[in-house]
Design an enzyme around this catalytic site. Structure first.
Site, PDB file in Angstrom:
ATOM      1  N   ARG A  27       0.877  -1.181   0.000  1.00 53.16           N
ATOM      2  CA  ARG A  27       0.000   0.000   0.000  1.00 53.16           C
ATOM      3  C   ARG A  27       0.908   1.223   0.000  1.00 53.16           C
ATOM      4  O   ARG A  27       1.690   1.426   0.932  1.00 53.16           O
ATOM      5  CB  ARG A  27      -0.925   0.019   1.218  1.00 53.16           C
ATOM      6  CG  ARG A  27      -1.603   1.365   1.400  1.00 53.16           C
ATOM      7  CD  ARG A  27      -2.707   1.370   2.411  1.00 53.16           C
ATOM      8  NE  ARG A  27      -3.878   0.667   1.932  1.00 53.16           N
ATOM      9  CZ  ARG A  27      -5.111   0.855   2.416  1.00 53.16           C
ATOM     10  NH1 ARG A  27      -5.325   1.733   3.377  1.00 53.16           N
ATOM     11  NH2 ARG A  27      -6.121   0.169   1.938  1.00 53.16           N
ATOM     12  N   ASP A  65     -17.400   7.150  -1.585  1.00 53.95           N
ATOM     13  CA  ASP A  65     -16.143   7.060  -0.834  1.00 53.95           C
ATOM     14  C   ASP A  65     -15.883   8.445  -0.250  1.00 53.95           C
ATOM     15  O   ASP A  65     -16.562   9.417  -0.591  1.00 53.95           O
ATOM     16  CB  ASP A  65     -15.010   6.618  -1.785  1.00 53.95           C
ATOM     17  CG  ASP A  65     -13.701   6.299  -1.045  1.00 53.95           C
ATOM     18  OD1 ASP A  65     -13.717   6.220   0.205  1.00 53.95           O
ATOM     19  OD2 ASP A  65     -12.667   6.141  -1.714  1.00 53.95           O
ATOM     20  N   CYS A  73     -16.547   1.772   0.691  1.00 55.98           N
ATOM     21  CA  CYS A  73     -15.374   0.944   0.994  1.00 55.98           C
ATOM     22  C   CYS A  73     -14.903   1.132   2.431  1.00 55.98           C
ATOM     23  O   CYS A  73     -14.145   0.295   2.945  1.00 55.98           O
ATOM     24  CB  CYS A  73     -14.258   1.255   0.007  1.00 55.98           C
ATOM     25  SG  CYS A  73     -13.847   2.995  -0.073  1.00 55.98           S
ATOM     26  N   HIS A 123      -7.472   0.403  -6.461  1.00 58.42           N
ATOM     27  CA  HIS A 123      -7.627  -0.399  -5.251  1.00 58.42           C
ATOM     28  C   HIS A 123      -8.309  -1.716  -5.650  1.00 58.42           C
ATOM     29  O   HIS A 123      -9.476  -1.945  -5.329  1.00 58.42           O
ATOM     30  CB  HIS A 123      -8.484   0.383  -4.249  1.00 58.42           C
ATOM     31  CG  HIS A 123      -8.411  -0.121  -2.844  1.00 58.42           C
ATOM     32  ND1 HIS A 123      -7.639  -1.196  -2.452  1.00 58.42           N
ATOM     33  CD2 HIS A 123      -9.032   0.332  -1.709  1.00 58.42           C
ATOM     34  CE1 HIS A 123      -7.795  -1.381  -1.148  1.00 58.42           C
ATOM     35  NE2 HIS A 123      -8.627  -0.470  -0.678  1.00 58.42           N
ATOM     36  N   GLN A 147     -10.225  -4.137  -3.123  1.00 57.80           N
ATOM     37  CA  GLN A 147     -11.506  -3.597  -2.671  1.00 57.80           C
ATOM     38  C   GLN A 147     -12.598  -3.863  -3.709  1.00 57.80           C
ATOM     39  O   GLN A 147     -13.674  -4.375  -3.382  1.00 57.80           O
ATOM     40  CB  GLN A 147     -11.376  -2.086  -2.428  1.00 57.80           C
ATOM     41  CG  GLN A 147     -12.677  -1.422  -2.007  1.00 57.80           C
ATOM     42  CD  GLN A 147     -13.127  -1.859  -0.626  1.00 57.80           C
ATOM     43  OE1 GLN A 147     -12.381  -1.741   0.325  1.00 57.80           O
ATOM     44  NE2 GLN A 147     -14.353  -2.352  -0.511  1.00 57.80           N
ATOM     45  N   ARG A 155     -13.570  -8.568   2.191  1.00 62.81           N
ATOM     46  CA  ARG A 155     -12.147  -8.334   1.928  1.00 62.81           C
ATOM     47  C   ARG A 155     -11.334  -9.561   2.370  1.00 62.81           C
ATOM     48  O   ARG A 155     -10.396  -9.982   1.701  1.00 62.81           O
ATOM     49  CB  ARG A 155     -11.660  -7.086   2.694  1.00 62.81           C
ATOM     50  CG  ARG A 155     -12.297  -5.767   2.287  1.00 62.81           C
ATOM     51  CD  ARG A 155     -11.927  -5.361   0.890  1.00 62.81           C
ATOM     52  NE  ARG A 155     -10.487  -5.293   0.705  1.00 62.81           N
ATOM     53  CZ  ARG A 155      -9.708  -4.251   1.061  1.00 62.81           C
ATOM     54  NH1 ARG A 155     -10.253  -3.164   1.588  1.00 62.81           N
ATOM     55  NH2 ARG A 155      -8.408  -4.279   0.850  1.00 62.81           N
TER      56      ARG A 155
HETATM   57  N1   CP Z   1     -11.328   0.136   2.369  1.00 58.96           N
HETATM   58  C1   CP Z   1     -10.049   0.064   2.789  1.00 58.96           C
HETATM   59  O1   CP Z   1      -9.109  -0.193   2.031  1.00 58.96           O
HETATM   60  O2   CP Z   1      -9.907   0.243   4.129  1.00 58.96           O
HETATM   61  P1   CP Z   1      -8.534   0.514   4.860  1.00 58.96           P
HETATM   62  O3   CP Z   1      -7.978   1.832   4.342  1.00 58.96           O
HETATM   63  O4   CP Z   1      -8.878   0.582   6.324  1.00 58.96           O
HETATM   64  O5   CP Z   1      -7.590  -0.608   4.564  1.00 58.96           O
END
Ligand code: CP
Length: 304
Positions: free
Chosen positions: A101, A223, A263, A128, A131, A291
């Site tokens: 990430r 989002d 998300c 992403h 997700q 997830r």
């Molecule tokens: N939706 C998502 O990726 O959550 P986080 O940022 O908590 O990992």
């Protein structure tokens, strides 16, 4: 040859359906998979904060019999200038897979080019994919067949929006992306998937008109207005997006059966009202749970 999971656009529709089917199988019978990654170690490089991605990967690899090593922003010599290439080559000698990430998407692509182990995108500024694939699993559970459904995404044309666009086209869904002028996805991104959408006779609508975008939607998705890394724009964005919140009135413009998706993390009173996210149409915690199941499928597909 090793396979990475960096963008949904790198996968065929068939592969995506196989991964979704596999995730459903794992969710139904988790015990059948409990030793499937025994002895394997997943590295998790996180330069940004995370609740869902980090925990679901770490729990997922543990439930599959392997182990995870969390590597925060200051844990590696990367933060002192060691190159991405050298880091990728070294970590490939120890680990069996890696989740990254970070901010720049190019960094993950570069890492994957030099790594000899599978690289999984845990979110970049571009997209992403984990997700969006978990979201497809969630919609499949709710509606059965995904083909022909319509998802309306209301908000910032960010990394989540890009992955939803790719995911919807791959599984045969129509999508509308509704954003204030200047905040929708880039034309080049749309161009990346346009031919596939046309071949499948799918509608991609990019609009600033909320009513137009929501008409006939089976799912309404939003989002945060300010993604990680854009905090200095927060006050300005609150002004720009203030008419693009998902409220009960907005949900009424979609199908009566429409579900609400996010998300997470969410800001009640900003991009979504509490009445919507905590209401009967909301499936946000199913998304969050999925997830775990989806990423177990991804790890098994890539690391076994
Ligand atoms: N939706 C998502 O990726 O959550 P986080 O940022 O908590 O990992």
């Amino acid at each position: 040859m090793k396979k990475d999971f960096i963008s949904l656009n790198d996968l065929s529709s068939e592969e995506i359906h196989q991964w979704l089917d596999f995730a459903r199988q794992i969710k139904q019978s988790p015990k059948d998979f409990k030793s499937t990654l025994e002895g394997k170690t997943l590295g998790m490089i996180f330069k940004k904060k995370s609740t869902r991605t980090r925990i679901s990967f770490e729990v997922g690899i543990t439930q599959l019999g392997g182990s995870g090593i969390f590597l925060g922003p200051d844990d590696l010599q990367l933060s002192r200038g060691e190159t991405i290439a050298d880091t990728a080559k070294v970590l490939s000698r120890y680990l069996d897979g890696i989740v990254i990430r970070t901010y720049s998407h190019k960094d993950v692509v570069e890492f994957a080019q030099h790594a000899t182990i599978p690289v999984i995108n845990g979110l970049t500024d571009f997209n992403h994919p984990c997700q969006a694939l978990a979201d497809m699993l969630t919609l499949q559970e709710r509606f059965g067949n995904l083909k022909g459904l319509k998802l309306a995404y209301l908000g910032d044309g960010n990394n989540v929006a890009v992955s939803l666009l790719f995911a919807c086209v791959k599984v045969g869904m129509n999508i509308s992306l509704i954003s204030p002028p200047g905040y929708t996805i880039d034309e080049e991104v749309q161009a990346m998937i346009q031919n596939e959408a046309e071949a499948k006779k799918l509608n991609i609508t990019i609009t600033s008109n909320i009513q137009q975008g929501l008409a006939g939607a089976d799912a309404v998705y939003t989002d945060v207005w300010t993604s990680m890394g854009k905090e200095e724009e927060d006050a300005h964005r609150k002004q720009v997006f203030k008419n693009y919140a998902v409220t009960d009135q907005v949900m009424a413009a979609a199908k009566p059966s429409a579900v609400f998706m996010h998300c997470l993390p969410a800001h009640r009173g900003e991009e979504v009202s509490a009445s919507v996210i905590d209401g009967a149409a909301s499936i946000v915690f199913d998304q969050a749970e999925n997830r775990l199941h989806l990423q177990k499928a991804v790890m098994l597909k890539l690391m076994r």
